[in-house]
Write an enzyme that holds these catalytic residues in place. Sequence first.
Site, PDB file in Angstrom:
ATOM      1  N   PRO A  11      71.935  36.282  51.764  1.00 16.22           N
ATOM      2  CA  PRO A  11      71.782  37.874  52.245  1.00 16.22           C
ATOM      3  C   PRO A  11      70.363  37.610  52.124  1.00 16.22           C
ATOM      4  O   PRO A  11      69.661  37.398  51.023  1.00 16.22           O
ATOM      5  CB  PRO A  11      72.450  38.667  51.376  1.00 16.22           C
ATOM      6  CG  PRO A  11      73.549  37.656  51.795  1.00 16.22           C
ATOM      7  CD  PRO A  11      73.093  36.462  51.793  1.00 16.22           C
ATOM      8  N   ASN A  12      69.483  38.977  53.040  1.00 13.46           N
ATOM      9  CA  ASN A  12      68.225  39.099  52.911  1.00 13.46           C
ATOM     10  C   ASN A  12      66.907  38.288  53.935  1.00 13.46           C
ATOM     11  O   ASN A  12      65.896  38.057  53.410  1.00 13.46           O
ATOM     12  CB  ASN A  12      67.774  39.720  51.151  1.00 13.46           C
ATOM     13  CG  ASN A  12      68.355  40.594  50.587  1.00 13.46           C
ATOM     14  OD1 ASN A  12      68.297  41.962  51.555  1.00 13.46           O
ATOM     15  ND2 ASN A  12      68.670  40.932  49.941  1.00 13.46           N
ATOM     16  N   ARG A  19      59.405  39.991  52.830  1.00  6.64           N
ATOM     17  CA  ARG A  19      59.998  39.833  51.433  1.00  6.64           C
ATOM     18  C   ARG A  19      59.380  39.257  50.651  1.00  6.64           C
ATOM     19  O   ARG A  19      59.591  38.401  50.490  1.00  6.64           O
ATOM     20  CB  ARG A  19      61.111  39.871  51.842  1.00  6.64           C
ATOM     21  CG  ARG A  19      62.096  39.238  50.482  1.00  6.64           C
ATOM     22  CD  ARG A  19      63.189  39.172  50.536  1.00  6.64           C
ATOM     23  NE  ARG A  19      64.330  38.906  49.640  1.00  6.64           N
ATOM     24  CZ  ARG A  19      65.026  38.321  49.165  1.00  6.64           C
ATOM     25  NH1 ARG A  19      65.630  37.464  49.942  1.00  6.64           N
ATOM     26  NH2 ARG A  19      65.663  38.336  48.118  1.00  6.64           N
ATOM     27  N   TYR A  24      58.986  34.252  48.777  1.00  2.16           N
ATOM     28  CA  TYR A  24      59.139  33.801  49.251  1.00  2.16           C
ATOM     29  C   TYR A  24      58.407  33.142  50.434  1.00  2.16           C
ATOM     30  O   TYR A  24      58.824  32.422  51.358  1.00  2.16           O
ATOM     31  CB  TYR A  24      60.778  33.988  50.039  1.00  2.16           C
ATOM     32  CG  TYR A  24      61.222  34.871  49.329  1.00  2.16           C
ATOM     33  CD1 TYR A  24      61.621  33.639  48.643  1.00  2.16           C
ATOM     34  CD2 TYR A  24      61.457  36.194  48.583  1.00  2.16           C
ATOM     35  CE1 TYR A  24      63.117  33.666  47.224  1.00  2.16           C
ATOM     36  CE2 TYR A  24      62.176  36.364  47.766  1.00  2.16           C
ATOM     37  CZ  TYR A  24      62.905  34.977  47.251  1.00  2.16           C
ATOM     38  OH  TYR A  24      64.193  35.377  46.317  1.00  2.16           O
ATOM     39  N   ASN A  74      70.813  28.554  52.439  1.00  5.55           N
ATOM     40  CA  ASN A  74      70.280  28.918  51.474  1.00  5.55           C
ATOM     41  C   ASN A  74      70.648  30.175  51.781  1.00  5.55           C
ATOM     42  O   ASN A  74      71.171  31.177  52.022  1.00  5.55           O
ATOM     43  CB  ASN A  74      68.936  29.103  52.201  1.00  5.55           C
ATOM     44  CG  ASN A  74      68.061  30.551  50.779  1.00  5.55           C
ATOM     45  OD1 ASN A  74      68.849  30.612  49.959  1.00  5.55           O
ATOM     46  ND2 ASN A  74      66.808  30.170  50.857  1.00  5.55           N
ATOM     47  N   ALA A  77      71.099  35.767  47.579  1.00  3.21           N
ATOM     48  CA  ALA A  77      71.569  35.742  45.933  1.00  3.21           C
ATOM     49  C   ALA A  77      72.952  35.339  46.248  1.00  3.21           C
ATOM     50  O   ALA A  77      73.382  35.275  45.010  1.00  3.21           O
ATOM     51  CB  ALA A  77      71.363  37.304  45.823  1.00  3.21           C
ATOM     52  N   GLU A  98      72.458  22.491  49.582  1.00  2.41           N
ATOM     53  CA  GLU A  98      71.714  23.775  49.159  1.00  2.41           C
ATOM     54  C   GLU A  98      70.436  23.930  49.449  1.00  2.41           C
ATOM     55  O   GLU A  98      69.808  23.256  48.412  1.00  2.41           O
ATOM     56  CB  GLU A  98      72.321  24.364  47.579  1.00  2.41           C
ATOM     57  CG  GLU A  98      71.884  25.540  47.023  1.00  2.41           C
ATOM     58  CD  GLU A  98      72.854  26.055  45.888  1.00  2.41           C
ATOM     59  OE1 GLU A  98      73.581  25.448  45.562  1.00  2.41           O
ATOM     60  OE2 GLU A  98      72.320  26.969  44.964  1.00  2.41           O
ATOM     61  N   HIS A 100      66.854  26.877  48.575  1.00  2.00           N
ATOM     62  CA  HIS A 100      65.631  27.582  47.524  1.00  2.00           C
ATOM     63  C   HIS A 100      64.215  27.371  47.980  1.00  2.00           C
ATOM     64  O   HIS A 100      64.234  26.602  48.493  1.00  2.00           O
ATOM     65  CB  HIS A 100      66.058  27.819  46.726  1.00  2.00           C
ATOM     66  CG  HIS A 100      67.844  28.428  46.005  1.00  2.00           C
ATOM     67  ND1 HIS A 100      68.444  29.422  46.538  1.00  2.00           N
ATOM     68  CD2 HIS A 100      68.547  27.620  45.546  1.00  2.00           C
ATOM     69  CE1 HIS A 100      69.498  29.286  46.114  1.00  2.00           C
ATOM     70  NE2 HIS A 100      69.941  28.005  45.936  1.00  2.00           N
ATOM     71  N   ARG A 107      62.273  30.913  37.198  1.00  2.87           N
ATOM     72  CA  ARG A 107      62.115  32.813  38.035  1.00  2.87           C
ATOM     73  C   ARG A 107      63.598  33.621  36.372  1.00  2.87           C
ATOM     74  O   ARG A 107      63.892  33.254  35.426  1.00  2.87           O
ATOM     75  CB  ARG A 107      62.925  33.407  38.810  1.00  2.87           C
ATOM     76  CG  ARG A 107      62.126  32.527  40.557  1.00  2.87           C
ATOM     77  CD  ARG A 107      62.541  33.105  41.626  1.00  2.87           C
ATOM     78  NE  ARG A 107      62.241  34.451  41.529  1.00  2.87           N
ATOM     79  CZ  ARG A 107      62.712  34.729  42.940  1.00  2.87           C
ATOM     80  NH1 ARG A 107      64.001  34.065  43.939  1.00  2.87           N
ATOM     81  NH2 ARG A 107      63.110  36.356  43.102  1.00  2.87           N
TER      82      ARG A 107
HETATM   83  C1  DQA Z   1      66.743  32.434  47.011  1.00  5.01           C
HETATM   84  C2  DQA Z   1      67.042  32.834  45.497  1.00  5.01           C
HETATM   85  C3  DQA Z   1      67.447  33.629  45.276  1.00  5.01           C
HETATM   86  O1  DQA Z   1      67.896  33.989  43.978  1.00  5.01           O
HETATM   87  C4  DQA Z   1      67.958  34.837  45.413  1.00  5.01           C
HETATM   88  O2  DQA Z   1      69.026  36.052  45.895  1.00  5.01           O
HETATM   89  C5  DQA Z   1      66.873  34.710  47.065  1.00  5.01           C
HETATM   90  C6  DQA Z   1      66.481  33.905  48.203  1.00  5.01           C
HETATM   91  C7  DQA Z   1      65.633  31.123  47.606  1.00  5.01           C
HETATM   92  O3  DQA Z   1      65.230  31.401  48.780  1.00  5.01           O
HETATM   93  O4  DQA Z   1      64.897  31.063  47.100  1.00  5.01           O
HETATM   94  O5  DQA Z   1      67.551  35.445  48.301  1.00  5.01           O
HETATM   95  O6  DQA Z   1      67.927  31.705  47.757  1.00  5.01           O
END
Ligand code: DQA
Length: 144
Positions: A11-12, A19, A24, A74, A77, A98, A100, A107
């Site tokens: 997501p996102n 964003r 990021y 990735n 959230a 995984e 990020h 954070r």
């Molecule tokens: C993320 C870290 C997550 O906590 C966050 O919700 C994201 C991006 C990262 O790539 O740093 O959407 O996965």
Amino acid sequence: MSATILVLDGPNLNLLGERDPETYGTDTLASVQAQLAAKFGGVRFEFFQSNWEGALIDRLHQAHRAGVDGIVFNPGALTHTSVALRDAVEAITPPVVEVHLSNIYGREDFRHHSVLAPVCSGQISGFGAFGYLLAVSFLVHGSS
Ligand code: DQA
């Protein structure tokens, strides 16, 4: 035979580049994907992003059935909440790394816990887009 790697984003992450760039970075998802393709010319990449948990689960199952060599994931959230994604990763054979972009341990407290990390080969956090390159490097050179 060349390796097939699925790069899966949750997501996102379709909003990458616009964003919260301080957290990021300014790379878009398309530019991260282009960097991977340029750096690993011998790898066959499959890219998939979805804002839907079930679509991510279906894609993990599909990659398993297709016998991909590894998965860079990735989960956004959903990292912090999704038992269903964890179960999917646990159920499949290909190694999953995984990733990020941000350092989730620097954070908010709710980002410090990953539900998925225990069933992944490992986790890369805090190196921005370079983390995707590190993950592919492991899957191609270090996971067998
Ligand atoms: C993320 C870290 C997550 O906590 C966050 O919700 C994201 C991006 C990262 O790539 O740093 O959407 O996965």
